[in-house]
Enzyme design. Structure first.
Site, short mmCIF file in Angstrom:
data_model
loop_
_atom_site.label_atom_id
_atom_site.label_comp_id
_atom_site.label_asym_id
_atom_site.label_seq_id
_atom_site.Cartn_x
_atom_site.Cartn_y
_atom_site.Cartn_z
N ARG A 1 0.80 -1.23 0.00
CA ARG A 1 0.00 0.00 0.00
C ARG A 1 0.83 1.28 0.00
NH1 ARG A 1 -4.34 -1.60 4.50
NH2 ARG A 1 -2.40 -2.21 5.44
N LYS B 1 -1.12 -21.50 3.30
CA LYS B 1 -2.05 -21.53 4.41
C LYS B 1 -2.17 -20.18 5.07
CE LYS B 1 1.02 -23.13 8.00
NZ LYS B 1 0.99 -22.08 8.98
N HIS C 1 5.09 -25.55 3.04
CA HIS C 1 6.55 -25.53 2.84
C HIS C 1 7.23 -26.82 3.31
CE1 HIS C 1 6.87 -24.12 7.05
NE2 HIS C 1 8.14 -24.45 6.99
N LYS D 1 10.81 -29.46 1.97
CA LYS D 1 12.00 -29.74 2.79
C LYS D 1 12.78 -30.91 2.21
CE LYS D 1 10.62 -27.83 7.21
NZ LYS D 1 11.59 -26.81 7.56
N GLU E 1 8.99 -26.81 19.02
CA GLU E 1 9.80 -25.60 18.90
C GLU E 1 10.05 -25.06 20.30
OE1 GLU E 1 8.15 -23.93 14.62
OE2 GLU E 1 7.00 -23.52 16.43
N ASP F 1 -2.44 -24.61 12.96
CA ASP F 1 -1.26 -23.94 12.38
C ASP F 1 -0.31 -24.96 11.74
OD1 ASP F 1 0.61 -21.84 11.86
OD2 ASP F 1 1.73 -22.42 13.65
N HIS G 1 1.56 -29.52 8.07
CA HIS G 1 2.93 -30.06 8.06
C HIS G 1 3.00 -31.48 8.66
CE1 HIS G 1 3.61 -25.97 7.19
NE2 HIS G 1 3.98 -25.53 8.36
N LYS H 1 4.71 -25.04 20.70
CA LYS H 1 5.70 -23.98 20.92
C LYS H 1 6.12 -23.93 22.39
CE LYS H 1 4.40 -21.26 16.95
NZ LYS H 1 5.48 -21.54 16.02
#
Ligand code: BG6
Length: 482
Positions: free
Chosen positions: A44, A153, A183, A187, A221, A240, A245, A330
């Site tokens: 923008r 996604k 993604h 890998k 993670e 998520d 994945h 996480k």
């Protein structure tokens, strides 16, 4: 290879900064960008040519913690020569008139704008306006070249909305134009599962209910949600990464051999596994890390999950009855992504009475870090005594922090899209099937159980697997040292 113009909607957003710009640099550095290829960034705010160059430079040098190898000025200059910027509001039809004129002018200057890739690195609520206006301004026409669309996604938030979005996509594009990116499919370590399984026939007969006790998949993670509170809080961990994945990891590890290495054959086998997954809503644990609610853009009363663990099974002849335990999240003890295929112990194992004698053989696909494919075995401890020692037979990538021996998934997948190869992209059905499996789990709306940062999630997740007389495998750092 055909030259093309890559039009990125949302060039100043998070995805462009963290993934797309570094990937484009890497593709250019490897000399894989065809001559006469142009990149048009759209956002923008106003930017002149110098400002867009400065922005790219800043992103590559400063912003991106993933892009650790040195940036070569010569490559940057090459990218700059092909770089353009257009400001505009994506819901404004006039913007597309401006875009069309810009492309016409570029064509007059000798740039090939007949082939186009549109990358949707923007908010899903803008998709409809984008498709409609591209169509209305003639920018979707494939009369003298091709048009491809890259999207990732969230493809919906459940099966119904995924179907709606897929229908919207198909109203404007055909399936062979749509590159739905997960993604993980890009890998290196995931793709190697196919090579490992289908080029080494010695392992394949063992990958079945006759030999496998159970399968575990983890994507943990040790970090939190960072600045992504707004998005993350609206989806939670299960949607998520669990919906996409982790299911893809399972599909790669368990799919039947494709009849050939082609998009249709490989996607068909992934789909066949996903369709046979059995959701078991009772066998789901959701968690949330202690300080999550105090994070930026997170609802102070949030019920979003930052951890999940669930059990599933594949309802086909090959795997019927083999339990599969999947967990991810996480702020956990370690950052590690792996698949562990745990084999049954034969009843007559000779040394089973010794220490470690009952330890199972495990085939690990270590996706990251310490990337490799590793078989846990028992060997004789050297010496006079008859003693066992668990050890590893291993193929390691020997990755070092400043040496990146394999392409980043985005680099690979953007390059695949340039080539028109959809093998490692999801088709409409695949995404819907993933949601079909996740919906009954997600719809339970279980309140998440609070867990300590740096732990392996709530204790209830341990109970989930212990109820079956098994336990989670502590991801090992003993193999494939970095
Ligand atoms: C993304 C998720 O799709 O995948 C993130 O939105 C997650 O929350 C990331 O951290 C993990 O990807 P990778 O490649 O770092 O394992």
């Amino acid at each position: 290879m055909d030259s093309f113009v890559l039009i990125i909607f949302g060039i100043t957003g998070n995805l462009a900064q963290i993934k797309l710009i570094p990937a484009l640099y890497d593709i250019a550095e490897k000399g894989l960008l065809p001559k006469n290829t142009s990149i048009i960034g759209i956002a923008r705010g106003k930017k002149n040519q110098q400002e867009i160059k400065d922005y790219f430079k800043q992103v590559l040098h400063l912003e991106n913690r993933h892009h650790k190898h040195p940036i070569k000025n010569q490559v940057l200059e090459q990218l700059y020569n092909n770089l353009h910027y257009l400001d505009g509001y994506l819901d404004d039809p006039n913007f597309y008139i401006k875009l069309k004129k810009y492309l016409d002018d570029l064509s007059k200057d000798g740039v090939n704008c007949k082939n186009k890739i549109y990358y949707l690195a923007t908010y899903p609520n803008l998709y409809k306006d984008i498709f409609k206006n591209l169509q209305a301004s003639g920018l979707n026409k494939q009369t003298s070249g091709w048009v491809r669309l890259m999207i990732e996604k969230p493809i919906g938030v459940d099966e119904k909305s995924a179907r709606e979005l897929n229908q919207l996509l198909l109203d404007y594009y055909s399936e062979d134009q749509i590159f739905r990116l997960d993604h993980y499919l890009g890998k290196e370590t995931l793709q190697n599962i196919l090579t490992f399984r289908f080029s080494n026939e010695i392992f394949e007969p063992l990958i079945s209910k006759d030999f496998i006790d159970h399968i575990q998949i983890i994507a943990a993670e040790d970090f939190g949600i960072g600045a992504r509170g707004g998005y993350y809080d609206s989806v939670g961990a299960l949607k998520d990464v669990g919906q996409n994945h982790l299911l893809q990891m399972l599909a790669f590890a368990t799919m039947d051999p494709p009849s050939e290495f082609s998009n249709l054959a490989v996607t068909k086998q992934r789909n066949k596994i996903l369709e046979k997954l059995i959701p078991i809503p009772k066998k789901l644990v959701l968690g949330q890390y202690e300080n999550y609610k105090s994070k930026e853009n997170v609802d102070p009363n949030s019920k979003a999950d930052t951890f999940f663990a669930f059990k599933t099974e594949i309802d086909n002849d090959r795997f019927k009855g083999v339990p599969i335990y999947i967990r991810g999240g996480k702020k956990l003890a370690k950052t590690v992504t792996e698949i562990a295929i745990v084999f049954k112990n034969p009843a007559n194992r000779l040394f089973k009475h010794m220490d470690s004698g009952e330890e199972p053989n495990i085939l690990f696909y270590r996706i990251q870090p310490n990337e490799g494919i590793v078989l846990k075995i028992l060997v004789k401890k050297p010496g006079h005594k008859s003693e066992l020692e668990p050890n590893y037979m291993q193929y390691c990538y020997k990755q070092t922090p400043d040496n990146h021996p394999f392409p980043d998934p985005y680099e690979r997948l953007i390059f695949d899209a340039i080539k028109g190869d959809q093998t490692f992209f999801n088709d409409a059905k695949e995404v819907e099937t993933e949601w079909h499996f996740i919906d009954p789990l997600a719809k339970q709306k279980k309140p998440p159980i609070i867990y300590k940062e740096g732990s392996w999630g709530p204790k209830e997740a341990d109970k989930l697997i212990e109820a079956d007389g098994r336990s989670w495998i502590e991801p090992s750092v003993e193999f494939c040292p970095i």
